[in-house]
Design a protein around this motif. Structure first.
Motif, short mmCIF file in Angstrom:
data_model
loop_
_atom_site.label_atom_id
_atom_site.label_comp_id
_atom_site.label_asym_id
_atom_site.label_seq_id
_atom_site.Cartn_x
_atom_site.Cartn_y
_atom_site.Cartn_z
N PRO A 92 -6.00 -6.65 4.38
CA PRO A 92 -6.41 -5.48 5.18
C PRO A 92 -7.74 -5.75 5.87
O PRO A 92 -8.49 -6.65 5.48
N TRP A 136 -12.06 -0.68 10.82
CA TRP A 136 -11.79 -1.23 12.16
C TRP A 136 -12.97 -1.03 13.11
O TRP A 136 -13.25 -1.88 13.95
N SER A 196 -6.73 11.07 13.53
CA SER A 196 -5.84 10.14 12.83
C SER A 196 -4.99 10.83 11.77
O SER A 196 -3.99 10.27 11.30
N GLU A 238 -2.57 -2.87 12.45
CA GLU A 238 -2.24 -1.45 12.32
C GLU A 238 -2.26 -0.74 13.68
O GLU A 238 -3.16 0.05 13.97
N TYR A 268 4.01 2.00 12.71
CA TYR A 268 4.48 0.66 12.37
C TYR A 268 3.28 -0.25 12.18
O TYR A 268 2.17 0.05 12.61
N HIS A 269 3.53 -1.36 11.50
CA HIS A 269 2.52 -2.39 11.30
C HIS A 269 2.99 -3.68 11.95
O HIS A 269 4.13 -3.79 12.40
N THR A 317 1.61 -8.21 12.39
CA THR A 317 0.69 -9.26 11.97
C THR A 317 0.66 -10.35 13.02
O THR A 317 1.31 -10.24 14.06
N LEU A 334 -3.22 -7.72 8.28
CA LEU A 334 -2.40 -6.52 8.42
C LEU A 334 -2.84 -5.80 9.69
O LEU A 334 -3.91 -5.18 9.72
N VAL A 363 6.98 1.73 8.94
CA VAL A 363 6.27 2.24 7.76
C VAL A 363 7.23 2.85 6.75
O VAL A 363 6.85 3.04 5.59
N THR A 369 -1.85 1.96 16.42
CA THR A 369 -2.16 3.37 16.16
C THR A 369 -1.86 4.21 17.41
O THR A 369 -2.05 3.74 18.53
N GLN A 386 -0.11 5.80 12.23
CA GLN A 386 0.36 4.42 12.39
C GLN A 386 1.85 4.36 12.08
O GLN A 386 2.25 4.28 10.92
N ASN A 398 0.89 8.80 7.98
CA ASN A 398 0.40 7.43 7.78
C ASN A 398 -0.79 7.11 8.67
O ASN A 398 -0.88 6.03 9.25
#
Length: 343
Positions: free
Chosen positions: A310, A318, A113, A248, A123-124, A126, A246, A291, A250, A121, A118
Motif C-alpha cells: 500500500p 497519497w 471520499s 487505487e 477498482y484497483h 497495479t 497497490l 473491489v 478514485t 474506489q 470503498n
C-alpha cells in the motif's frame, strides 16, 4: 450493493439490446448529459459501462442520459478540470491525490471520499511489465530493468498516473525489501537512464512499445499490459514482478460543475453504478481488479495474486506521496531530467 432506484438485473438484457442505439443516437436528444473526465487507459472500460448505465437509468427513471468521455494523463486531466478547461461532472482518475487536488481547489467538498463505497474506489490495479516474445532479456523483477542494453518505456511522472505509479512501485520495490531510501533514489535514477524518452500518458507509451516496437520493456498499468498482450497475437508477454504497488483509482462528483449543469443526481447515480455486480464484472473483464471479492475470485486466473504494497509503506498517504515525490524539488526532480520523445 443495491441502488434503491435501480433494478439492474431486470434491465441488463434491455441494456445490451439498446446499447448500440443509445451510443449512436442518444447524445443529441438525451434529457441529461454527463462529462466523465478520466485517465488515459480507461477508454474501453467506460465505452463498455456507459451504454449499460444509460439503458438502466432510462428504464428506471424514464429519462435518457448520455455520457461523454475525456481521456489523458491522470494528473494532466486533473489540472484541466481545475483550470476549467474540462467542465467535468465526474472524474474517474488514476490516483486519489489527483482527485484531492480538485478538493483543494474548492470543486469538491470535504468528505468527498466517503460519499461512495470503498473510499470512492470501485477498482484497483497495479504496475507490471510487458516484454517481447520469449522475454529475450530475461526480465523477471525490477532489478532486471537495469540490465545493460535494456530500454524501458514508461510515461512521464509529471503528467501520467501510470508514470507516477511506476516511480512509486520502483521505489517501493527497494525499500519494502530492506533497501534504503538512498538505494531507492539511485535505482530510480538508473531506471530513468534506461528510458530513451518519456511520453505524456499511458496509452502513448503502449503505442510506442507495442505498435512502433520501441524499447524492450513496457512498465504499464496491469489492464494495459493485458490489453497489449492479448491483442499482440503472441508477440508480447506479461511479466508480474515479485512486488508492486497497490494502485487505487478514485472517482468523484465534481460538485461545482454538477451544480452548474443541474446534473448532481445523475452524476452520483453514475458513480454508484460502478459498484454494482454488473459494472464490477465489466471492470474485471477489462483488466481492472474489482473491489467485489466474489467478482475478483471469478477472474483470479487472469488477475493473479501478487504482493502489492500500500501507499502507506512508502508515504503517510497519497497526498504525502504527491508532495514527497512529485512536487517541485521533490524526489523525482532530483533523479531525472525530462526527456522529449525522439523518433
Amino acid at each position: 450493493m443495491r441502488i434503491p432506484w435501480l433494478n439492474i438485473v431486470a434491465v441488463a438484457a434491455a441494456a445490451l439490446a439498446v446499447a448500440v442505439i443509445i451510443g449512436k443516437n442518444v447524445e443529441g436528444r438525451a434529457a441529461h448529459h454527463l462529462l466523465n473526465v478520466s485517465y488515459d487507459p480507461t477508454r474501453e472500460l467506460y465505452q463498455d459501462i456507459n451504454p449499460l448505465f444509460a439503458a438502466a437509468y432510462e428504464k428506471e427513471t424514464g429519462s435518457s442520459i448520455a455520457i461523454k468521455q475525456s481521456h489523458g494523463g491522470s494528473s494532466y486531466q486533473a489540472r484541466r478540470v481545475a483550470q476549467g478547461e474540462e467542465p467535468a461532472d465526474v472524474v474517474t482518475l488514476g490516483l486519489p491525490s489527483d482527485v484531492e487536488a480538485l478538493h483543494k481547489r474548492g470543486l469538491i467538498p470535504d468528505g468527498w471520499s466517503e460519499r461512495l463505497p470503498n473510499h470512492s474506489q470501485p477498482y484497483h490495479s497495479t504496475i507490471v511489465f510487458v516484454v517481447r516474445k520469449g522475454n529475450p532479456h530475461g526480465v523477471r523483477d525490477w532489478v532486471d530493468l537495469l540490465k545493460p542494453g535494456v530500454e524501458v518505456i514508461l510515461p512521464d511522472p509529471k503528467t501520467s498516473g501510470n508514470g507516477k505509479l511506476a516511480a512509486l512501485a520502483a521505489w517501493g520495490a527497494i525499500v519494502t525489501r530492506g533497501g534504503s531510501e538512498t538505494e531507492a533514489r539511485e535505482f530510480l535514477r538508473a531506471l530513468y537512464d534506461h528510458a530513451p524518452f518519456l511520453v505524456a500518458a499511458a496509452r502513448a507509451a503502449g503505442v510506442a512499445f507495442s505498435v512502433e516496437r520501441k524499447g524492450d520493456v513496457h512498465v504499464a498499468w496491469e489492464n494495459e499490459a493485458l490489453r497489449e498482450t492479448e491483442t499482440s497475437k503472441g508477440e508480447l508477454e506479461i511479466v508480474y514482478p515479485t512486488v508492486s504497488i497497490l494502485a487505487e483509482p478514485t472517482v468523484a462528483v465534481v460538485d461545482t460543475n454538477a451544480a452548474k449543469h443541474s446534473s448532481a443526481k445523475q452524476a452520483q447515480a453514475y458513480l454508484q453504478f460502478l459498484f454494482t455486480p454488473e459494472a464490477q464484472e465489466i471492470i474485471a473483464k477489462d483488466g481492472y481488479r474489482p473491489v467485489d471479492a466474489q467478482t475478483l475470485a471469478r477472474h483470479a486466473r487472469r488477475l493473479p495474486a501478487i504482493d502489492l504494497f500500500p501507499i502507506a509503506a512508502i508515504a503517510r498517504d497519497w497526498q504525502d506521496a504527491q508532495q514527497k515525490f512529485f512536487s517541485e524539488n521533490g524526489i523525482i526532480d532530483t533523479v531525472y531530467t525530462p526527456k522529449p520523445r525522439t523518433e
